[in-house]
Design an enzyme around this catalytic site. Structure first.
Site, PDB file in Angstrom:
ATOM      1  N   LYS A  23       0.819  -1.229   0.000  1.00 14.31           N
ATOM      2  CA  LYS A  23       0.000   0.000   0.000  1.00 14.31           C
ATOM      3  C   LYS A  23       0.844   1.267   0.000  1.00 14.31           C
ATOM      4  CE  LYS A  23      -4.329  -1.893   1.295  1.00 14.31           C
ATOM      5  NZ  LYS A  23      -5.570  -1.866   1.987  1.00 14.31           N
ATOM      6  N   LYS A  64      -7.654 -11.789  -6.942  1.00 16.12           N
ATOM      7  CA  LYS A  64      -8.838 -12.089  -6.131  1.00 16.12           C
ATOM      8  C   LYS A  64      -9.914 -11.010  -6.281  1.00 16.12           C
ATOM      9  CE  LYS A  64      -8.135  -9.849  -1.782  1.00 16.12           C
ATOM     10  NZ  LYS A  64      -8.637  -9.798  -0.448  1.00 16.12           N
ATOM     11  N   LYS A 113     -12.989  -5.510  -3.077  1.00 20.33           N
ATOM     12  CA  LYS A 113     -13.923  -4.397  -2.911  1.00 20.33           C
ATOM     13  C   LYS A 113     -13.459  -3.165  -3.641  1.00 20.33           C
ATOM     14  CE  LYS A 113     -13.951  -4.489   1.635  1.00 20.33           C
ATOM     15  NZ  LYS A 113     -14.205  -4.848   2.997  1.00 20.33           N
TER      16      LYS A 113
HETATM   17  P1  ATP Z   1      -9.950  -4.701  -0.365  1.00 17.11           P
HETATM   18  O1  ATP Z   1     -10.264  -4.892  -1.799  1.00 17.11           O
HETATM   19  O2  ATP Z   1     -10.311  -3.327   0.150  1.00 17.11           O
HETATM   20  O3  ATP Z   1      -8.590  -5.192   0.042  1.00 17.11           O
HETATM   21  P2  ATP Z   1     -11.290  -7.120   0.371  1.00 17.11           P
HETATM   22  O4  ATP Z   1     -12.345  -7.356  -0.636  1.00 17.11           O
HETATM   23  O5  ATP Z   1     -10.029  -7.901   0.280  1.00 17.11           O
HETATM   24  O6  ATP Z   1     -10.977  -5.577   0.443  1.00 17.11           O
HETATM   25  P3  ATP Z   1     -11.446  -7.244   3.299  1.00 17.11           P
HETATM   26  O7  ATP Z   1     -12.283  -6.277   4.048  1.00 17.11           O
HETATM   27  O8  ATP Z   1      -9.976  -7.055   3.317  1.00 17.11           O
HETATM   28  O9  ATP Z   1     -11.975  -7.339   1.782  1.00 17.11           O
HETATM   29  O10 ATP Z   1     -11.776  -8.701   3.755  1.00 17.11           O
HETATM   30  C1  ATP Z   1     -12.835  -9.115   4.555  1.00 17.11           C
HETATM   31  C2  ATP Z   1     -12.777 -10.632   4.639  1.00 17.11           C
HETATM   32  O11 ATP Z   1     -13.138 -11.232   3.381  1.00 17.11           O
HETATM   33  C3  ATP Z   1     -11.398 -11.176   4.972  1.00 17.11           C
HETATM   34  O12 ATP Z   1     -11.501 -12.224   5.891  1.00 17.11           O
HETATM   35  C4  ATP Z   1     -10.866 -11.637   3.626  1.00 17.11           C
HETATM   36  O13 ATP Z   1      -9.905 -12.639   3.731  1.00 17.11           O
HETATM   37  C5  ATP Z   1     -12.127 -12.141   2.947  1.00 17.11           C
HETATM   38  N1  ATP Z   1     -12.013 -12.025   1.487  1.00 17.11           N
HETATM   39  C6  ATP Z   1     -11.740 -10.898   0.802  1.00 17.11           C
HETATM   40  N2  ATP Z   1     -11.719 -11.131  -0.519  1.00 17.11           N
HETATM   41  C7  ATP Z   1     -11.978 -12.447  -0.698  1.00 17.11           C
HETATM   42  C8  ATP Z   1     -12.081 -13.313  -1.836  1.00 17.11           C
HETATM   43  N3  ATP Z   1     -11.941 -12.846  -3.067  1.00 17.11           N
HETATM   44  N4  ATP Z   1     -12.356 -14.621  -1.642  1.00 17.11           N
HETATM   45  C9  ATP Z   1     -12.516 -15.098  -0.404  1.00 17.11           C
HETATM   46  N5  ATP Z   1     -12.433 -14.353   0.726  1.00 17.11           N
HETATM   47  C10 ATP Z   1     -12.155 -13.039   0.603  1.00 17.11           C
END
Ligand code: ATP
Ligand code: LTN
Length: 326
Positions: free
Chosen positions: A111, A192, A195
């Site tokens: 980041k 992956k 968000k």
């Molecule tokens: P960002 O894109 O802002 O990094 P994110 O989508 O990775 O966000 P987080 O808030 O970091 O979401 O994650 C919340 C939870 O969802 C965590 O436990 C993370 O491991 C899980 N998670 C996030 N993305 C995935 C995915 N693509 N598949 C499975 N689990 C996920």
């Protein structure tokens, strides 16, 4: 009963990756454990947020937590900034942490890449996360694999303080998600689902309309070979869609492959739209009801009170051990 703690940032767009990878497990864990689920708003301001949007997102995530099945009678659902212990313990742990170990965190490195100077909040992010966990004498932290390094740091800090100041913290264990639970981006199955990705069609958010879900699935990247078969290496797009299909329908991947023998991707995708929309619709219905209710605010207030009671006991112990106050 084990104490379970986990948190999700209120940065909007909770997607089916978050749901299948995290929230669904949270719901399963609440039946046999003593669970706290936190909306970690203080983590989200490590990156600048629009205040009005952040406020809206906090309540959206809280309502989604409840809509997917978290039960406030079984779990404590609360907002991080409602409990001052998180910030207090975070400072104490900052004093136990080393700049060397914090600069080795891959999330921080990613980041802050390319910047001459990064916000100190981004640097301290893992310390606040350790505080979240240690504040509640947590035994188990269900999180994605990407959080492994942060959990290791949390354990190191707990052990270090216990050694220097006497038994203070419970040393927690991570409960990491299976790799099958990793949902990939629809437009690029090698990264992956996230968000924060710019392309809205890279993800299916739990609050998407059926039309949007349809468009995202129909546009999803596949391959030119036209056979519905799971092959992560050579067919990552179709394999990802098979995983999603399987997770929502409860059917085994092999069973789905068989059902689509001789059919093209079009038929498969059309059915997947129906299954995804069908699975998400009841969540959205409950979401609307809860989001507009006074009850949501009461649940969060009650959650904060219960969390505060545990937090205060831990902070009393921490202050005694460190010699803070008089
Ligand atoms: P960002 O894109 O802002 O990094 P994110 O989508 O990775 O966000 P987080 O808030 O970091 O979401 O994650 C919340 C939870 O969802 C965590 O436990 C993370 O491991 C899980 N998670 C996030 N993305 C995935 C995915 N693509 N598949 C499975 N689990 C996920
Ligand atoms: N960093 C985590 C969110 C998070 C968390 C926590 C998870 C903040 N505090 C405490 C578990 C326990 C993430 O980005 N998924």
């Amino acid at each position: 009963m084990k104490r379970v703690f986990s948190g999700v940032q209120p940065t909007g767009n909770i997607h089916i990756g978050n749901y299948l990878g995290a929230l669904k497990q949270f719901v399963e864990l609440q039946n046999e454990n003593d669970c706290l689920y936190c909306i970690v708003d203080m983590h989200s301001i490590t990156v600048q947020q629009d205040p009005a949007t952040l406020r809206k997102n906090i309540l959206d995530v809280a309502a989604l937590y409840l809509a997917v099945g978290l039960d406030p009678k079984k779990s404590i659902v609360f907002v991080q900034s409602d409990v001052s212990g998180h910030a207090e313990l975070s400072w104490v742990l900052t004093c136990a942490a080393y700049t060397g170990e914090l600069s080795r965190m891959t999330q921080f490195k990613q980041k802050s890449k390319g910047r001459e100077s990064a916000p100190a909040g981004l640097f301290n992010y893992p310390v606040l996360m350790a505080a979240d966990i240690l504040l509640y004498d947590t035994d188990i932290v269900p999180v994605g694999n990407d959080q492994k390094q942060h959990i290791e740091l949390t354990r190191d800090l707990a052990i270090r303080v216990n050694n220097k100041y006497g038994e203070t913290f419970v040393v927690p264990d991570g409960r990491f998600l299976k790799s099958g639970a990793r949902i990939m981006a629809l437009d690029d199955p090698t990264s992956k689902m996230s968000k924060s990705a710019e392309n809205v069609h890279s993800r299916i958010s739990l609050l998407d309309t059926p039309q949007k879900i349809k468009k995202s699935i129909m546009k999803a990247t596949t391959d030119s070979d036209g056979v519905v078969r799971f092959d992560l290496e050579n067919k990552p797009g179709i394999s990802n869609l098979l995983n999603i299909y399987s997770a929502f329908s409860g059917k085994e991947v092999s069973e789905i492959e068989k059902a689509y023998e001789g059919h093209g991707y079009g038929d498969f995708k059309k059915d997947l739209v129906e299954i995804a929309v069908g699975a998400i619709a009841p969540i959205q219905e409950r979401f609307q009801e809860i989001r507009e209710s006074q009850e949501l605010l009461e649940i969060l207030k009650d959650g904060a009170e219960r969390a505060n009671a545990i937090s205060e006991a831990t902070m009393k112990r921490v202050k005694e051990r460190f010699g803070l106050g008089y």
